[in-house]
Design a protein around this motif. Structure first.
Motif, PDB file in Angstrom:
ATOM      1  N   CYS A  32      56.780  27.867  35.042  1.00 44.70           N
ATOM      2  CA  CYS A  32      58.217  27.656  34.943  1.00 44.70           C
ATOM      3  C   CYS A  32      58.519  26.172  35.165  1.00 44.70           C
ATOM      4  N   PRO A  33      59.351  25.563  34.316  1.00 40.16           N
ATOM      5  CA  PRO A  33      59.680  24.144  34.487  1.00 40.16           C
ATOM      6  C   PRO A  33      60.578  23.856  35.677  1.00 40.16           C
ATOM      7  N   PHE A  34      61.087  24.917  36.313  1.00 40.46           N
ATOM      8  CA  PHE A  34      62.002  24.717  37.449  1.00 40.46           C
ATOM      9  C   PHE A  34      61.340  25.011  38.799  1.00 40.46           C
ATOM     10  N   CYS A  35      60.681  26.163  38.925  1.00 37.43           N
ATOM     11  CA  CYS A  35      60.085  26.528  40.214  1.00 37.43           C
ATOM     12  C   CYS A  35      58.573  26.356  40.240  1.00 37.43           C
ATOM     13  N   PRO A  56      63.482  30.069  17.207  1.00 40.00           N
ATOM     14  CA  PRO A  56      64.016  29.703  18.525  1.00 40.00           C
ATOM     15  C   PRO A  56      64.150  30.946  19.398  1.00 40.00           C
ATOM     16  N   ALA A  57      63.689  30.839  20.623  1.00 44.27           N
ATOM     17  CA  ALA A  57      63.771  31.968  21.543  1.00 44.27           C
ATOM     18  C   ALA A  57      64.171  31.459  22.925  1.00 44.27           C
ATOM     19  N   GLU A  66      66.064  30.882  36.342  1.00 40.68           N
ATOM     20  CA  GLU A  66      66.570  29.791  35.500  1.00 40.68           C
ATOM     21  C   GLU A  66      66.271  30.098  34.038  1.00 40.68           C
ATOM     22  N   SER A  67      67.180  29.635  33.141  1.00 43.99           N
ATOM     23  CA  SER A  67      66.994  29.853  31.706  1.00 43.99           C
ATOM     24  C   SER A  67      66.045  28.809  31.115  1.00 43.99           C
ATOM     25  N   VAL A  68      65.148  29.260  30.262  1.00 46.79           N
ATOM     26  CA  VAL A  68      64.166  28.384  29.620  1.00 46.79           C
ATOM     27  C   VAL A  68      64.175  28.690  28.126  1.00 46.79           C
ATOM     28  N   SER A  87      56.617  25.410  21.781  1.00 45.99           N
ATOM     29  CA  SER A  87      57.145  24.362  22.658  1.00 45.99           C
ATOM     30  C   SER A  87      58.113  24.969  23.653  1.00 45.99           C
ATOM     31  N   MET A  88      58.163  24.371  24.828  1.00 46.16           N
ATOM     32  CA  MET A  88      59.060  24.841  25.881  1.00 46.16           C
ATOM     33  C   MET A  88      60.012  23.727  26.282  1.00 46.16           C
ATOM     34  N   PHE A  89      61.279  24.092  26.514  1.00 49.33           N
ATOM     35  CA  PHE A  89      62.321  23.144  26.915  1.00 49.33           C
ATOM     36  C   PHE A  89      62.993  23.643  28.195  1.00 49.33           C
TER      37      PHE A  89
END
Length: 225
Positions: A32-35, A56-57, A66-68, A87-89
């Protein structure tokens, strides 16, 4: 610098169904890019209009909620679409963006570099270190045309060769030529945005080579003692 997005590869996907001629993964397993937890993201379509080359998903981290966002990229072979990359944003803060590799680099060497990056992205840190060392050995053997030589000896040979100084010499002279173009009037040559971008990129490479690389190497050496 933290990248705004990161490739997490097509091997992170799990399950899926064929929709509108695309194989849409059911989920992806990544950090996860947040936690920073390694979790399974269940993918939900975020665009009702089908697009032939991308999907796109979006998803929500089951740990921090959190939304990813994700983008699945497709390649076509024999009329069928298969997942080429995902790819992840945004990108996780601890991830390193994949390095841009030269087209002329042999496939085996490119694969060695990508293996190290993939192991790191997967949280397999011991294999990542091993793969990085293996990639270094392969790169030096390729440059020096040495086959049956230890990595220790390869490094010594490389540091004593012209190959070690040629890139920095070429970079410096290229910057000098760019400086001369801008500093001396020539009605036929006007530096533009692209020229300035290239000069700034070269300057960044030079600073990294002369100062940052040595500093990072010293920190790693201290940590390994």
């Amino acid at each position: 610098m933290r990248p705004s997005s990161v490739s997490i590869g097509n091997k992170t996907s799990k399950g899926g169904t064929n929709t509108h001629g695309q194989f849409r993964p059911k989920s992806v397993n990544t950090f996860c890019p947040f936690c920073s937890s390694k979790v399974t993201f269940s993918l939900v379509n975020s665009n009702p209009t089908p697009m032939p080359t991308i999907w796109p998903a979006q998803s929500t981290c089951p740990e921090c909620e959190e939304s990813v966002n994700f983008i699945v990229y497709y390649t076509k072979q024999d009329g069928n679409s298969s997942v080429a990359d995902i790819s992840m944003f945004p990108a996780p803060s601890h991830l390193i963006a994949p390095v841009e590799l030269p087209e002329k680099l042999p496939a085996a060497l490119s694969s060695a570099v990508r293996d190290a990056e993939a192991a790191y992205r997967a949280g397999l840190y011991s294999p990542a270190v091993t793969c990085a060392g293996r990639a270094l050995e392969g790169l030096l053997k390729h440059i020096l045309r040495e086959k049956d030589t230890s990595l220790y000896k390869l490094i010594d040979i490389f540091c004593e060769s012209e190959e070690a100084t040629k890139p920095i010499k070429k970079l410096s002279h290229t910057m000098r030529e760019g400086r001369n173009v801008a500093a001396h009037f020539d009605e036929n040559i006007i530096p533009d945005q692209k020229s300035a971008e290239i000069m700034i990129e070269l300057l960044h490479y030079l600073v990294s080579y002369l100062f940052l690389f040595s500093e990072k190497a010293e920190k790693l050496s201290t940590k390994l003692r």
